[in-house]
Write a protein that holds these residues in place. Structure first.
Motif, PDB file in Angstrom:
ATOM      1  N   PHE A 196       0.868  -1.172   0.000  1.00 42.95           N
ATOM      2  CA  PHE A 196       0.000   0.000   0.000  1.00 42.95           C
ATOM      3  C   PHE A 196       0.906   1.223   0.000  1.00 42.95           C
ATOM      4  O   PHE A 196       1.726   1.406   0.884  1.00 42.95           O
ATOM      5  CB  PHE A 196      -0.878   0.003   1.272  1.00 42.95           C
ATOM      6  CG  PHE A 196      -1.894   1.098   1.288  1.00 42.95           C
ATOM      7  CD1 PHE A 196      -3.212   0.828   0.882  1.00 42.95           C
ATOM      8  CD2 PHE A 196      -1.564   2.383   1.695  1.00 42.95           C
ATOM      9  CE1 PHE A 196      -4.155   1.834   0.917  1.00 42.95           C
ATOM     10  CE2 PHE A 196      -2.514   3.385   1.710  1.00 42.95           C
ATOM     11  CZ  PHE A 196      -3.817   3.119   1.325  1.00 42.95           C
TER      12      PHE A 196
ATOM     13  N   LEU B  11       1.601   5.160   0.165  1.00 40.75           N
ATOM     14  CA  LEU B  11       1.169   6.538   0.386  1.00 40.75           C
ATOM     15  C   LEU B  11       2.206   7.406  -0.311  1.00 40.75           C
ATOM     16  O   LEU B  11       3.176   7.843   0.294  1.00 40.75           O
ATOM     17  CB  LEU B  11       1.119   6.869   1.885  1.00 40.75           C
ATOM     18  CG  LEU B  11       0.038   6.180   2.701  1.00 40.75           C
ATOM     19  CD1 LEU B  11       0.192   6.557   4.174  1.00 40.75           C
ATOM     20  CD2 LEU B  11      -1.341   6.527   2.197  1.00 40.75           C
TER      21      LEU B  11
ATOM     22  N   SER C 180      -0.622  -2.318   9.546  1.00 43.71           N
ATOM     23  CA  SER C 180      -0.474  -3.706   9.967  1.00 43.71           C
ATOM     24  C   SER C 180      -0.967  -4.606   8.847  1.00 43.71           C
ATOM     25  O   SER C 180      -1.816  -4.211   8.040  1.00 43.71           O
ATOM     26  CB  SER C 180      -1.288  -3.971  11.251  1.00 43.71           C
ATOM     27  OG  SER C 180      -1.223  -5.336  11.592  1.00 43.71           O
TER      28      SER C 180
ATOM     29  N   SER D 212       8.506  -2.490  11.933  1.00 44.69           N
ATOM     30  CA  SER D 212       9.648  -1.588  12.036  1.00 44.69           C
ATOM     31  C   SER D 212       9.375  -0.291  11.291  1.00 44.69           C
ATOM     32  O   SER D 212       8.539  -0.227  10.393  1.00 44.69           O
ATOM     33  CB  SER D 212      10.900  -2.243  11.452  1.00 44.69           C
ATOM     34  OG  SER D 212      11.143  -3.463  12.120  1.00 44.69           O
TER      35      SER D 212
ATOM     36  N   THR E 277      11.386   2.875   9.232  1.00 51.75           N
ATOM     37  CA  THR E 277      12.602   3.435   8.660  1.00 51.75           C
ATOM     38  C   THR E 277      12.416   4.939   8.560  1.00 51.75           C
ATOM     39  O   THR E 277      11.397   5.408   8.050  1.00 51.75           O
ATOM     40  CB  THR E 277      12.863   2.871   7.264  1.00 51.75           C
ATOM     41  OG1 THR E 277      12.990   1.455   7.360  1.00 51.75           O
ATOM     42  CG2 THR E 277      14.129   3.476   6.658  1.00 51.75           C
TER      43      THR E 277
ATOM     44  N   SER F 196      -2.060  -3.367   5.181  1.00 52.76           N
ATOM     45  CA  SER F 196      -1.024  -3.737   4.236  1.00 52.76           C
ATOM     46  C   SER F 196       0.252  -3.991   5.011  1.00 52.76           C
ATOM     47  O   SER F 196       0.461  -3.446   6.086  1.00 52.76           O
ATOM     48  CB  SER F 196      -0.803  -2.609   3.243  1.00 52.76           C
ATOM     49  OG  SER F 196      -0.690  -1.397   3.955  1.00 52.76           O
ATOM     50  N   ALA F 197       1.142  -4.807   4.504  1.00 50.08           N
ATOM     51  CA  ALA F 197       2.346  -5.181   5.237  1.00 50.08           C
ATOM     52  C   ALA F 197       3.331  -4.038   5.308  1.00 50.08           C
ATOM     53  O   ALA F 197       3.986  -3.834   6.316  1.00 50.08           O
ATOM     54  CB  ALA F 197       3.000  -6.382   4.562  1.00 50.08           C
ATOM     55  N   GLN F 198       3.450  -3.246   4.255  1.00 51.88           N
ATOM     56  CA  GLN F 198       4.465  -2.200   4.252  1.00 51.88           C
ATOM     57  C   GLN F 198       3.912  -0.929   3.634  1.00 51.88           C
ATOM     58  O   GLN F 198       3.224  -0.974   2.624  1.00 51.88           O
ATOM     59  CB  GLN F 198       5.690  -2.665   3.468  1.00 51.88           C
ATOM     60  CG  GLN F 198       6.409  -3.804   4.212  1.00 51.88           C
ATOM     61  CD  GLN F 198       7.714  -4.167   3.567  1.00 51.88           C
ATOM     62  OE1 GLN F 198       7.717  -4.477   2.382  1.00 51.88           O
ATOM     63  NE2 GLN F 198       8.781  -4.165   4.337  1.00 51.88           N
ATOM     64  N   VAL F 199       4.251   0.188   4.287  1.00 52.60           N
ATOM     65  CA  VAL F 199       3.783   1.479   3.805  1.00 52.60           C
ATOM     66  C   VAL F 199       4.997   2.363   3.529  1.00 52.60           C
ATOM     67  O   VAL F 199       5.896   2.463   4.366  1.00 52.60           O
ATOM     68  CB  VAL F 199       2.873   2.164   4.851  1.00 52.60           C
ATOM     69  CG1 VAL F 199       2.530   3.591   4.417  1.00 52.60           C
ATOM     70  CG2 VAL F 199       1.628   1.343   5.073  1.00 52.60           C
ATOM     71  N   GLY F 200       5.007   2.956   2.352  1.00 48.89           N
ATOM     72  CA  GLY F 200       6.086   3.894   2.036  1.00 48.89           C
ATOM     73  C   GLY F 200       5.533   5.297   1.958  1.00 48.89           C
ATOM     74  O   GLY F 200       4.435   5.513   1.442  1.00 48.89           O
ATOM     75  N   ILE F 201       6.277   6.262   2.521  1.00 48.50           N
ATOM     76  CA  ILE F 201       5.911   7.671   2.361  1.00 48.50           C
ATOM     77  C   ILE F 201       6.991   8.306   1.511  1.00 48.50           C
ATOM     78  O   ILE F 201       8.176   8.293   1.883  1.00 48.50           O
ATOM     79  CB  ILE F 201       5.769   8.372   3.723  1.00 48.50           C
ATOM     80  CG1 ILE F 201       4.577   7.769   4.480  1.00 48.50           C
ATOM     81  CG2 ILE F 201       5.601   9.881   3.543  1.00 48.50           C
ATOM     82  CD1 ILE F 201       4.301   8.376   5.820  1.00 48.50           C
TER      83      ILE F 201
ATOM     84  N   PRO G 112       9.156   0.684   0.080  1.00 52.72           N
ATOM     85  CA  PRO G 112       9.392   0.716   1.526  1.00 52.72           C
ATOM     86  C   PRO G 112      10.182  -0.499   1.987  1.00 52.72           C
ATOM     87  O   PRO G 112       9.928  -1.608   1.527  1.00 52.72           O
ATOM     88  CB  PRO G 112       7.984   0.738   2.117  1.00 52.72           C
ATOM     89  CG  PRO G 112       7.109   0.187   1.053  1.00 52.72           C
ATOM     90  CD  PRO G 112       7.724   0.565  -0.270  1.00 52.72           C
TER      91      PRO G 112
ATOM     92  N   THR H 133       7.969  -1.832   7.696  1.00 54.38           N
ATOM     93  CA  THR H 133       6.520  -1.698   7.780  1.00 54.38           C
ATOM     94  C   THR H 133       6.093  -0.278   7.449  1.00 54.38           C
ATOM     95  O   THR H 133       5.153  -0.043   6.700  1.00 54.38           O
ATOM     96  CB  THR H 133       6.045  -2.064   9.200  1.00 54.38           C
ATOM     97  OG1 THR H 133       6.593  -3.330   9.546  1.00 54.38           O
ATOM     98  CG2 THR H 133       4.533  -2.123   9.260  1.00 54.38           C
ATOM     99  N   LEU H 134       6.820   0.710   8.005  1.00 50.43           N
ATOM    100  CA  LEU H 134       6.622   2.098   7.604  1.00 50.43           C
ATOM    101  C   LEU H 134       7.984   2.640   7.224  1.00 50.43           C
ATOM    102  O   LEU H 134       8.955   2.520   7.981  1.00 50.43           O
ATOM    103  CB  LEU H 134       6.038   2.921   8.764  1.00 50.43           C
ATOM    104  CG  LEU H 134       5.923   4.431   8.511  1.00 50.43           C
ATOM    105  CD1 LEU H 134       4.995   4.739   7.339  1.00 50.43           C
ATOM    106  CD2 LEU H 134       5.444   5.145   9.776  1.00 50.43           C
ATOM    107  N   ASP H 135       8.077   3.188   6.051  1.00 52.77           N
ATOM    108  CA  ASP H 135       9.358   3.716   5.565  1.00 52.77           C
ATOM    109  C   ASP H 135       9.112   5.147   5.136  1.00 52.77           C
ATOM    110  O   ASP H 135       8.396   5.400   4.168  1.00 52.77           O
ATOM    111  CB  ASP H 135       9.863   2.861   4.394  1.00 52.77           C
ATOM    112  CG  ASP H 135      11.263   3.280   3.947  1.00 52.77           C
ATOM    113  OD1 ASP H 135      11.714   4.383   4.329  1.00 52.77           O
ATOM    114  OD2 ASP H 135      11.892   2.493   3.208  1.00 52.77           O
TER     115      ASP H 135
END
Lengths: 291, 464
Positions: A5, A7, A24, A42, A44, B10-15, B20, B23-25
């Motif tokens: 997903f 953003l 999640s 995690s 980044t 979703s497993a991973q989110v990129g900004i 990403p 999980t959040l990048d």
């Protein structure tokens, strides 16, 4: 296959998501109350972390070498600088520092300090380094007895400062004076001693002076020690035949210019050590896991 | 508002990134306006977020450290140096050196009045060139005629001056004391002279110098280079002294042709500024004041030998806190051991000096000082002496970041007595006991000295 997903947005655009966001892969994941963004995994951060700030003010990105410190719940963390000394080899660092004043066990200021009568004096000076408390015959100021510890097996320097006000009960009509000595003892062995005269000319009664004494002790190994301060009246001058007070007012009438509180003594013990580089105190309260 | 949250399932989110890595990048910066929880834990105030590498979140956590925090602009104790000594300084009797004409004169301006109170007046010598006449020290030129301002009287109207003779065909040099002009900038000579004619007979005067004792004479650069006129009133001459040296002498050569006697008076040798030679004898009582930054060589300072401390300063924003304590003992009355002391005191001064560690000792400058006095213990036996404690606490700021040597030095100021005693016999010891001098009740240990220096530097948190 990864379920991604994105953003992603262009410069000048933003996405205003609802008050609480969770990231999640678990559809049943819930965001705890009071949390705005919850990441089930995690994070980044490819650039800075700003702490604090609001809709119009940027937070603080910290300065090089600072660490992120919690301010507790409901407050943003804060970048701060740790006070970690830059330890150099063979240099002395202040490891222990305790200043305190004389207090009588019964709470009575009149029992603090020492008062010496004029009779029965023996001048047994001079005194040598490491002379015993018993042999010098000094009377200790009990409220100033204090233990301290030398931690290092390297060299140490123990710096002890004693201060008190000494007074004689002279009349102010004739020259009067008395000699006394005060000593600083470590484990009942003499480490510093000074001999002085407290005297008064014909026009001054109840003369007093501040007495400051510094001891530097460089020969103490690792261990726990007891510091004591003791004094002795040695010799009367010009026929002086009344009391000597050390850290106590003795002039009659009492409380003329000086009272017991003003005469109160203090002691400061500073321990300087060359730290053991390989065996120092751990600055952390936990043991980091081995990588 | 419980309904107002979004689960981004979703497993991973990129900004600002399409790839990403976690999980959040966030490909950029983030801002935390409120607490940062790690595994549900926001930490307590003062805890630090610690990474523990590539371990699960519950190991990356808020932890306590046993280290205080610093804020910009605070001062921090960086290092402490301390030392003690019981060798100290023994000041003994002082006797002023006796004057001798064989010692070159080193202080300027130098003035010779030829009065008997001027101790150099005996240092002038004659060197005969022609005949057997000598210069003398007398009042005027010996010819009793003329009013005030004439050479009938010494310059200034009274007293003595140098006088040559009236005998024909006599030439003699009158040679000055030896001058050490090494430290004199642009040395000059000035003097007053006169020489009256006797009928047609006129004495003359020439001025010479030489740079070494017994060396050849040269005339100073006057135009014309000899005085040949009839001079009745005292007249001043000023001339540069060339080729300055450490053994410089001036000669006034009288050339008599039977005129009235040559005279000269009030000779002065001086430079652009005064030259003062400090008395370096440690026992000298020097009541001159001291000022911060004065050189250790400026006065008769004596160093306490065991108190030198090598100190390294890393930051020029600093406070250097110094404390020095020593025992002091004196005996002003050298007389009967068992007789009682009377009122009196010795005043003295101790200071802390600082020099660059690699620089010579004479470059040390005064950075802290206090004067004090030790009073006689009235009624106490002379041999038991007087004891006192001297403590100096001082702080200086913003010492340039260098490696230094700090030292302690002391000097005597004055002796003030109502009873027996003198500068020649009084004793003062700082940092140890007065030696000998009857049976004492002290020793060097009881009078030892301690120096402690705390280096406190400004905390600067540099770089964004």
């Amino acid at each position: 296959m990864k379920n991604l997903f994105h953003l992603s947005f262009l410069i000048g655009t933003f996405i205003n998501l609802p008050a609480q966001v969770a990231i999640s892969s678990n559809p049943a994941y819930t965001v705890p109350a009071g949390v705005d963004l919850s990441v089930d995994g995690s994070i980044t951060v490819r650039d800075k972390i700003y702490a604090g700030g609001d809709g119009t003010t940027l937070g603080n990105p910290g300065k090089a070498g600072q660490v992120l410190v919690s301010q507790g719940p409901e407050l943003p963390p804060k970048w701060r600088t740790l006070n970690i000394p830059n330890i150099e080899e063979n240099a002395f660092y202040l490891i222990y520092n305790e200043p305190f004043t004389d207090y009588s066990a019964d709470g009575s200021e009149t029992n603090e300090g020492l008062s010496f009568a004029a009779t029965g004096l023996t001048d047994n000076a001079p005194y040598n380094y490491d002379a015993t408390l018993t042999n010098t015959g000094f009377t200790t100021i009990n409220g100033l007895t204090k233990s301290f510890t030398v931690n290092t097996t390297n060299a140490s320097q123990v710096y002890i400062t004693f201060e008190a006000v000494a007074q004689i009960n002279n009349t102010g009509t004739v020259w009067h004076g008395t000699d006394y000595a005060c000593g600083i003892f470590v484990d009942d062995k003499l480490k510093s001693v000074r001999r002085v005269t407290l005297q008064a000319p014909t026009d001054a009664g109840g003369v007093f002076m501040t007495y400051t004494q510094i001891a530097l002790v460089g020969d103490l190994g690792q261990g726990t020690y007891t510091a004591k301060v003791g004094c002795k009246r040695l010799l009367n001058l010009s026929g002086y035949n009344s009391n000597l007070g050390i850290a106590r007012q003795v002039y009659t009438p009492v409380n003329t210019n000086l009272n017991n509180f003003m005469a109160k003594s203090s002691l400061k013990i500073e321990v300087y050590e060359i730290p053991n580089m390989d065996n120092g105190t751990n600055v952390l309260d936990f043991v980091p896991p081995t990588p | 508002m419980a309904l107002m949250y979004a689960i981004l399932s979703s497993a991973q989110v990129g900004i600002n990134t399409q790839t990403p890595q976690t999980t959040l990048d966030v490909n950029g910066s983030i801002q935390l306006r409120n607490e940062l929880q790690v595994d549900g834990n926001p930490g307590t105030a003062g805890q630090i977020y610690f990474s523990q590498g590539n371990n699960p979140a519950d190991l990356n956590d808020w932890k306590n450290v046993n280290v205080p925090f610093l804020e910009d602009g605070q001062y921090q104790l960086v290092n402490t140096y301390a030392v003690k000594d019981q060798v100290g300084i023994d000041f003994t009797g002082y006797t002023a050196p006796t004057f001798s004409c064989s010692n070159p004169i080193k202080e300027f301006p130098f003035t010779e009045t030829f009065e008997t109170s001027n101790q150099t007046h005996t240092c002038w010598t004659n060197q005969r060139v022609t005949g057997t006449s000598d210069w003398s020290q007398a009042a005027g030129d010996g010819y009793n005629s003329g009013g005030s301002g004439t050479v009938r009287y010494a310059h200034g109207g009274s007293g003595l001056n140098a006088r040559f003779v009236t005998t024909n065909n006599r030439t003699t040099k009158y040679i000055s004391p030896t001058f050490d002009l090494t430290n004199v900038s642009n040395p000059k000579l000035s003097f007053w002279y006169g020489q009256r004619a006797n009928g047609g007979n006129q004495n003359q005067l020439k001025i010479y110098y030489r740079t070494t004792t017994g060396g050849a004479w040269s005339q100073v650069g006057l135009t014309p280079n000899s005085f040949t006129e009839n001079i009745s009133n005292w007249t001043q001459v000023t001339v540069d002294l060339p080729n300055k040296s450490a053994t410089y002498q001036i000669a006034f050569e009288g050339i008599s042709s039977g005129g009235r006697a040559n005279v000269f008076d009030d000779v002065e040798v001086y430079g652009d500024s005064p030259v003062v030679v400090p008395i370096t004898d440690k026992n000298y009582y020097n009541s001159a004041l001291s000022t911060l930054n004065e050189l250790i060589t400026a006065k008769n300072w004596t160093i306490i030998p065991g108190l030198d401390l090598d100190i390294k300063i890393n930051d020029s924003h600093n406070k250097i806190s110094m404390i020095f304590q020593t025992g002091v003992e004196s005996r002003t009355n050298p007389g009967n051991n068992t007789s009682a002391q009377t009122e009196g005191n010795i005043r003295y001064m101790c200071g802390i000096f600082r020099k660059l560690k690699t620089a010579p000792d004479n470059s040390a400058i005064l950075v802290a000082l206090r004067g004090d006095q030790i009073n006689n213990a009235v009624g106490k036996e002379n041999q038991l002496k007087a004891q006192s404690i001297y403590t100096l606490t001082y702080t200086v700021q913003d010492v340039p970041a260098e490696e230094y040597t700090f030292s302690v030095a002391c000097r005597r100021l004055s002796l003030n007595l109502t009873g027996t005693g003198s500068e020649a016999t009084s004793l003062l010891s700082i940092g140890n006991a007065v030696n000998g001098s009857g049976t004492g009740k002290t020793n060097d240990f009881m009078l030892n000295s301690v120096l402690k220096v705390d280096v406190i530097e400004l905390v600067t948190v540099t770089g964004l």
